[in-house]
Design a protein around this motif. Structure first.
Motif, PDB file in Angstrom:
ATOM      1  N   ALA A 202     -15.054   1.212  32.173  1.00  0.00           N
ATOM      2  CA  ALA A 202     -14.551   0.845  30.843  1.00  0.00           C
ATOM      3  C   ALA A 202     -14.405   2.032  29.891  1.00  0.00           C
ATOM      4  N   TYR A 203     -15.291   3.023  29.987  1.00  0.00           N
ATOM      5  CA  TYR A 203     -15.359   4.050  28.943  1.00  0.00           C
ATOM      6  C   TYR A 203     -14.877   5.427  29.357  1.00  0.00           C
ATOM      7  N   SER A 204     -14.328   5.549  30.569  1.00  0.00           N
ATOM      8  CA  SER A 204     -13.949   6.861  31.082  1.00  0.00           C
ATOM      9  C   SER A 204     -12.891   7.555  30.231  1.00  0.00           C
ATOM     10  N   GLY A 205     -12.078   6.778  29.530  1.00  0.00           N
ATOM     11  CA  GLY A 205     -11.054   7.386  28.689  1.00  0.00           C
ATOM     12  C   GLY A 205     -11.667   8.169  27.538  1.00  0.00           C
ATOM     13  N   VAL A 206     -12.712   7.610  26.935  1.00  0.00           N
ATOM     14  CA  VAL A 206     -13.411   8.295  25.855  1.00  0.00           C
ATOM     15  C   VAL A 206     -14.050   9.582  26.401  1.00  0.00           C
ATOM     16  N   THR A 207     -14.695   9.467  27.550  1.00  0.00           N
ATOM     17  CA  THR A 207     -15.344  10.614  28.178  1.00  0.00           C
ATOM     18  C   THR A 207     -14.353  11.747  28.427  1.00  0.00           C
ATOM     19  N   THR A 208     -13.189  11.380  28.989  1.00  0.00           N
ATOM     20  CA  THR A 208     -12.168  12.372  29.323  1.00  0.00           C
ATOM     21  C   THR A 208     -11.609  13.023  28.070  1.00  0.00           C
ATOM     22  N   SER A 209     -11.404  12.227  27.023  1.00  0.00           N
ATOM     23  CA  SER A 209     -10.885  12.779  25.771  1.00  0.00           C
ATOM     24  C   SER A 209     -11.845  13.820  25.195  1.00  0.00           C
ATOM     25  N   ILE A 210     -13.137  13.561  25.315  1.00  0.00           N
ATOM     26  CA  ILE A 210     -14.113  14.519  24.779  1.00  0.00           C
ATOM     27  C   ILE A 210     -14.134  15.782  25.644  1.00  0.00           C
ATOM     28  N   LEU A 211     -14.117  15.602  26.970  1.00  0.00           N
ATOM     29  CA  LEU A 211     -14.140  16.763  27.872  1.00  0.00           C
ATOM     30  C   LEU A 211     -12.954  17.685  27.600  1.00  0.00           C
ATOM     31  N   HIS A 212     -11.758  17.115  27.508  1.00  0.00           N
ATOM     32  CA  HIS A 212     -10.568  17.950  27.327  1.00  0.00           C
ATOM     33  C   HIS A 212     -10.354  18.356  25.875  1.00  0.00           C
ATOM     34  N   GLY A 213     -10.832  17.545  24.942  1.00  0.00           N
ATOM     35  CA  GLY A 213     -10.721  17.929  23.534  1.00  0.00           C
ATOM     36  C   GLY A 213     -11.667  19.062  23.183  1.00  0.00           C
ATOM     37  N   ALA A 214     -12.866  19.048  23.775  1.00  0.00           N
ATOM     38  CA  ALA A 214     -13.888  20.060  23.452  1.00  0.00           C
ATOM     39  C   ALA A 214     -13.678  21.354  24.230  1.00  0.00           C
TER      40      ALA A 214
ATOM     41  N   ALA B 200     -12.386  19.176  34.547  1.00  0.00           N
ATOM     42  CA  ALA B 200     -12.363  20.234  33.531  1.00  0.00           C
ATOM     43  C   ALA B 200     -11.412  21.356  33.937  1.00  0.00           C
ATOM     44  N   ALA B 201     -11.385  21.688  35.226  1.00  0.00           N
ATOM     45  CA  ALA B 201     -10.743  22.915  35.707  1.00  0.00           C
ATOM     46  C   ALA B 201      -9.311  23.149  35.216  1.00  0.00           C
ATOM     47  N   PRO B 202      -8.401  22.159  35.318  1.00  0.00           N
ATOM     48  CA  PRO B 202      -7.013  22.460  34.945  1.00  0.00           C
ATOM     49  C   PRO B 202      -6.845  22.732  33.447  1.00  0.00           C
ATOM     50  N   VAL B 203      -7.749  22.220  32.615  1.00  0.00           N
ATOM     51  CA  VAL B 203      -7.634  22.412  31.168  1.00  0.00           C
ATOM     52  C   VAL B 203      -8.461  23.629  30.743  1.00  0.00           C
ATOM     53  N   ARG B 204      -9.710  23.673  31.166  1.00  0.00           N
ATOM     54  CA  ARG B 204     -10.559  24.838  30.958  1.00  0.00           C
ATOM     55  C   ARG B 204     -11.733  24.711  31.918  1.00  0.00           C
ATOM     56  N   PRO B 205     -11.867  25.639  32.852  1.00  0.00           N
ATOM     57  CA  PRO B 205     -12.926  25.530  33.860  1.00  0.00           C
ATOM     58  C   PRO B 205     -14.315  25.530  33.228  1.00  0.00           C
ATOM     59  N   ALA B 206     -15.170  24.615  33.662  1.00  0.00           N
ATOM     60  CA  ALA B 206     -16.562  24.559  33.211  1.00  0.00           C
ATOM     61  C   ALA B 206     -17.382  23.950  34.346  1.00  0.00           C
ATOM     62  N   ASP B 207     -18.479  24.574  34.656  1.00  0.00           N
ATOM     63  CA  ASP B 207     -19.341  24.055  35.720  1.00  0.00           C
ATOM     64  C   ASP B 207     -20.557  23.335  35.146  1.00  0.00           C
TER      65      ASP B 207
END
Lengths: 338, 338
Positions: free
Chosen positions: B233-245, B283-290
């Motif tokens: 249900a909430y993966s869209g919010v999670t993804t928006s934060i990952l790629h927004g941040a 994360a990788a295609p937008v900005r790599p983070a491990d």
């Protein structure tokens, strides 16, 4: 539904919604309103569209209609004052008016009063229903095959691919429907939700509701994708649709030769095989779905290179591919998805 | 800022916001309002919290305050009528009132009138600003280290991990701040946006704006995550934060022993190593983070098994791990993130 489509000063190149309705809609389009090309026929401008008269205003339409559809969406989504007379006239004749603008027709006092007076409805398709809720994770249980068009960027042809797959399936006698998630798709299909306008908590739930509802009436659903799962700005919408729809199969849409994200040129688009793997990796924990076909937009290429681009995309995905507009959705592509 | 925190009939177990403010907030909390435990001290109930008096109503608070904070969020987020007297009294004394409810205080006619009359402000932290826009993909350019807490589910301790990393960094003399993305985090930090309430098109843009703004003032940002990237249900919010941040490093938060998604028990949670790989792949295609550290909530375990759970999580991630509440954020974890 008998309709007129408003596309003043925009047909055909800046009237994506009008062209989409003419090409894919189930509407009976009686007239196109465009004061610039009035007197022509639609097929004078786009040969493969239905032969509909173009008129300067609703006053020139004698048929009794069900609705006037605003078939042009200017940048910013504002209502253009030069459309006002036609909308007013439509309401006075008791027709519904349907639009996908950011400016809501129903918030316009004059239109609201006229609609009430004449028993007409103002349908703003960008306005989400107010009873949305979070996804319950139920879309995977529906009794229909669910195909989902996803992309390597915005504007890669995901909506077009969805309608072309629907039409190819219908030609084979399958009861197929598109689940539209963007404003043009919603206007064409005459139902649906504009998911990018839904608050993010409810985005997957909105898609789930559409899939569950549509599966009651159809055997094949083609869920229109939005954005791209590695897009810097829109990936949240993409992810909500992927997990809300819980599809059985994915179709990856790509513009031939495009290497960077449109409008975000410092971001490279992963190669097609990697991008397919990323979609599959994201789908897997919620409901596994593989990229089973590819769609390439080759409109920028000549015939020979277009064929090469399709073949190369198919090789990269290890799946059948096509340019659905140029070459059609062939049996190989459709078989892979069913 | 001198405040009182309202937590009627809820402290401490059903007053997550009040406890969070007392533990992590920079507020000077002068009193806790709870008519059930009035007369006690906060530290009678939760020993490691500041020693604040508990009173039955704002009438029992003699200090001059800046604000009353509603520190309890009932299911559904409705305003409880039994809080009305205290809110009214606060406004009459000219204090701001801050809440994270679904019911907006500012939409209450009596409160709005009292606030206007006494020069007080009604702050509804769940209401997004009305000038949001899409992300421009700029957060990766900020002049600060950006760490992001992500999870294997909702309620895995992502907010707590963010504040604990901030506090450990501050103890080392680093100018660190949390970028809060949920209502409790926003209430604690006193700024931020509740991203799940933002329309999905603008969710990444909201996070980008917060990161860009906060990076002006701090050297280390810890962006609070929401949901989980494979949550139905909430993966869209999670993804928006990952790629927004566009973070530099990820911290994966997990509840020891949890194997299915809470409330969605037919969905299995991928094993920690796979989940970390999925976050990194997205994360990788937008900005790599491990994933450079892990946080395990071991509150359901005895001391011995808790240590084992932390060690096992560290092994699975091949990165240092801790339970930040039980064992603290040690040098190994902090070093890995900096």
């Amino acid at each position: 539904m008998q309709v007129a489509v408003l596309a003043h000063e925009s047909f055909p190149d800046r009237a994506k919604t009008a062209v989409g309705i003419l090409r894919y809609g189930d509407h009976d389009v009686r007239a196109l309103l465009d004061r610039d090309t009035a007197g022509d026929r639609v097929s004078d401008h786009v040969p493969d569209l239905p032969d509909v008269p173009i008129v300067a205003s609703l006053d020139d339409v004698e048929d009794d209609l069900d609705a006037l559809i605003v078939g042009v969406a200017p940048i910013g989504g504002a209502f253009d004052p030069s459309w006002r007379d036609d909308v007013r006239r439509a309401l006075e004749r008791g027709y519904d008016v349907i639009a996908g603008l950011h400016d809501f027709l129903a918030d316009d006092e004059e239109f609201a009063a006229l609609a009430a007076e004449h028993g007409a409805e103002l349908q703003d398709v960008r306005r989400p229903p107010d009873d949305l809720s979070v996804s319950e994770g139920r879309a995977g249980d529906v009794d229909a095959r669910v195909v989902h068009t996803v992309g390597t960027d915005c504007s890669t042809g995901k909506m077009t691919a969805a309608f072309e797959v629907r039409d190819a399936a219908r030609e084979r006698g399958i009861d197929a429907a598109v689940v539209p998630t963007g404003q043009t798709g919603v206007m064409i299909a005459g139902w649906g939700m504009v998911v990018d306008r839904v608050i993010s908590d409810f985005a997957a739930g909105a898609v789930e509701r559409m899939v569950v509802d549509a599966a009651e009436d159809h055997d094949l659903l083609v869920v229109e994708g939005q954005g791209a799962i590695a897009h810097p700005a829109y990936s949240g919408v993409t992810t909500s649709i992927l997990h809300g729809a819980m599809p059985d199969a994915l179709v990856l849409c790509h513009v031939a030769g495009q290497e960077t994200v449109h409008g975000y040129e410092s971001f490279e688009i992963p190669d097609p095989a990697s991008y397919a793997t990323l979609y599959e990796a994201m789908a897997a924990p919620v409901r596994p779905a593989d990229v089973l076909a590819g769609m390439v937009n080759t409109s920028g290429l000549d015939e020979g290179p277009a064929h090469e681009a399709v073949e190369s995309f198919a090789d990269e995905l290890a799946a059948p591919a096509t340019d659905p507009v140029r070459f059609g959705v062939d049996d190989a592509v459709l078989d892979a998805l069913l």
